[in-house]
Every structure is written in C-alpha cells, then in structure tokens.
Design a protein around this motif. Sequence first.
Motif, PDB file in Angstrom:
ATOM      1  N   UNK A   6       0.816  -1.341  -0.082  1.00 19.96           N
ATOM      2  CA  UNK A   6       0.212   0.062  -0.102  1.00 19.96           C
ATOM      3  C   UNK A   6       1.020   1.203   0.026  1.00 19.96           C
ATOM      4  N   UNK A  26      -8.816   9.187  -0.361  1.00 20.19           N
ATOM      5  CA  UNK A  26      -8.955   7.700  -0.417  1.00 20.19           C
ATOM      6  C   UNK A  26      -9.627   6.995   0.632  1.00 20.19           C
ATOM      7  N   UNK A  30     -14.003   5.764   0.398  1.00 19.70           N
ATOM      8  CA  UNK A  30     -14.508   4.209   0.690  1.00 19.70           C
ATOM      9  C   UNK A  30     -15.843   4.119   1.103  1.00 19.70           C
ATOM     10  N   UNK A  34     -16.083  -0.992   3.774  1.00 15.69           N
ATOM     11  CA  UNK A  34     -14.893  -1.250   3.465  1.00 15.69           C
ATOM     12  C   UNK A  34     -13.890  -1.383   4.470  1.00 15.69           C
ATOM     13  N   UNK A 103      -2.429  -2.619   5.532  1.00 18.16           N
ATOM     14  CA  UNK A 103      -3.452  -2.681   6.727  1.00 18.16           C
ATOM     15  C   UNK A 103      -4.337  -3.932   6.062  1.00 18.16           C
TER      16      UNK A 103
ATOM     17  N   UNK B 136      -6.482  -3.491   3.079  1.00 17.97           N
ATOM     18  CA  UNK B 136      -7.003  -2.175   2.749  1.00 17.97           C
ATOM     19  C   UNK B 136      -6.463  -1.415   1.722  1.00 17.97           C
ATOM     20  N   UNK B 137      -6.889  -1.166   0.604  1.00 12.21           N
ATOM     21  CA  UNK B 137      -6.340  -0.492  -0.535  1.00 12.21           C
ATOM     22  C   UNK B 137      -7.025   0.866  -0.690  1.00 12.21           C
ATOM     23  N   UNK B 138      -6.548   1.816  -1.572  1.00 12.93           N
ATOM     24  CA  UNK B 138      -7.176   3.022  -1.871  1.00 12.93           C
ATOM     25  C   UNK B 138      -8.836   2.748  -2.276  1.00 12.93           C
ATOM     26  N   UNK B 140     -10.729   0.311  -1.444  1.00 13.23           N
ATOM     27  CA  UNK B 140     -11.431  -0.383  -0.541  1.00 13.23           C
ATOM     28  C   UNK B 140     -10.666  -1.883  -0.219  1.00 13.23           C
TER      29      UNK B 140
END
Lengths: 163, 163
Positions: A6, A26, A30, A34, A103, B136-138, B140
């Motif tokens: 990430x 970002x 979401x 999410x 994360x 977790x990504x930008x 979602x």
Amino acid sequence: MATKRLSLVVSHRAVLVRPRRRFVSAMATQKPNSGPDFSKNGGLVAAIAQDAATGEVLMMAYMNAEAYAETLATGQAVYFSRSRNRLWRKGEESGHVQRVREVYVDCDGDAVLLKVEQVGGAACHTGFRTCFFRQVTPEGLKVVGQRVFNPEEVYRRGPSSPT
Amino acid sequence: MATKRLSLVVSHRAVLVRPRRRFVSAMATQKPNSGPDFSKNGGLVAAIAQDAATGEVLMMAYMNAEAYAETLATGQAVYFSRSRNRLWRKGEESGHVQRVREVYVDCDGDAVLLKVEQVGGAACHTGFRTCFFRQVTPEGLKVVGQRVFNPEEVYRRGPSSPT
C-alpha cells in the motif's frame, strides 16, 4: 500471501506537518463496509502491529474510528489509549513512530493487522523490541526479548503503558 | 529473539482424552504474577495466534483464565467466545485445532501471543488461512488471502464467527 504494498509511506516530517491529501481522499471515497466495524465493542477494534520485515508481532492495542482514519491518512500508526482515553499517536513522545506499510482487516471486522516499520527498533514502552518479550515456561515467565533502549532516557515523565 | 520451544506438544487424541499431567502441575506451581493479568477487561485478555513456521498472523480472539489454563494444560488453543459466552476449543467442530508451540505475555499482561501449528492449514472460519485475508487499499478492501477449505463442507451448522 500476496503482499502488494500500500503506498502509505510518507516521511516523518511530512506526516507531522501535513497529511498527504491522496490518502485522506482515498478514505473519504471508501464505501461504508470497506473497513473495520466500529459499531461493536464500544467503538474500538483490536489492532496488531507486526514488523513488516521480520514478521515479529510487536504489540497489540486498540483503535477507534478516528485513530484508524488518521493512521490511513498519515501512514503512521495511531491508536486509542484506553487508559488515557484519548488518541495515542505511537511515538509521540519517544519519536519511535510506526510507519505503516500494509493494513489488513479480519473476517468479522473487529481487528486490524498493521505491517509496520518500527522507527527506533523498539515498539514497547519498556524498551524491548516487542511487547511480547516474556515467554511462558513451566518455571514461569522468562524474559527472552531484546532490550533496545532505556525507557528512563527516552520518556521525560517515565514510561507507562498506554494500551 | 530466542525461540526455545515450550514442550507443550501433545497429540490430538491425547488432548481430547486426557491432558498431560506435567503441564497441569506446571500451571499449578506457577506464581500468581507469572502469567497474564485477568483482573482487568472483564476477565479477558487478547490472544493473537501466529503461525509458528511462517510468522503469519492467523487470528485474534480472547481468553479468560480458564481458557488460558486449558491451553497450557492441553497444548491446544482454547479461547473464550464472547458471542457464545463460553469456552471455544479452537477446531472443536472443524477439527482444525491449533497446536501451541510457544506462549508469550505482553508488557502489561493484557495480551498473549501464541505461536501455533494450524492443523488443516486454515485458521479462519471462512476457510482462509488467516482471518486477516482482506487488505486495505485506496479502492477499498481487497481479498488477498488463500482459501483452504469450503466452510459449508466443514461446519455442519454453517460457519459463524465465534470471537
């Protein structure tokens, strides 16, 4: 397990001065489902910090929604201190921040896993690399961890556990 | 970190039939301050299970004093299910028990770390190796974990999260 990075990394200075807009936006875009579920357990989720390089489990604390959002926005771990009843920006006094690389959210949304780079080499307020520095043996607890710093020299007001 | 092995390993059959006396007596002779602190947080401590071989964080749950004692006595992970309000012998329905290799206690005694061998290859009731299978990504949450089994085939009454 896939370990796509990430792009949360920002410099220490940049984080303290101004969070990067990209991560804030970002977060804002979401979907509601999410991320972690803050509707249970008094608004807290468990948060485990794991050394991104070595896999060592460093510590376990809690986050509220604000701590989680600030963690994503700044790329540095922010927890919620139950004993102090306020946000706990990890390293705010010692300088030993945690730069968050990845994360993860668990199956039922009440725990998150942070893969971090631990600045200063020690996550524990006692000066050990990990808070889990005592092993259970038939003879009782045995200190097996590595002490990296002397907490008396790092904390002006003396070390105390904020979890 | 030193990784001296706690001789907690017992066979699955032996655990179910009769816990080895040696560990029970080891528990009985431990000093009061030689383990986790169950006097806070409603008698519960956080418990993190980590794959002893790969370092992967598998799951996070809770233990009360009885679950912790039984874990040490049997060498298999026992948690306390908050949703079911009873002991949760990990793998009691699926057979996917966790053989505990090492146990660590954190600095303030409110969390334990178990290094385990995950029988069946998957810790999560959803069939994934780890409960932390969503990153977790930008954009979602993104599923990045590996699914090992189909929960519909493993659980008679359907899968549900016991944490």
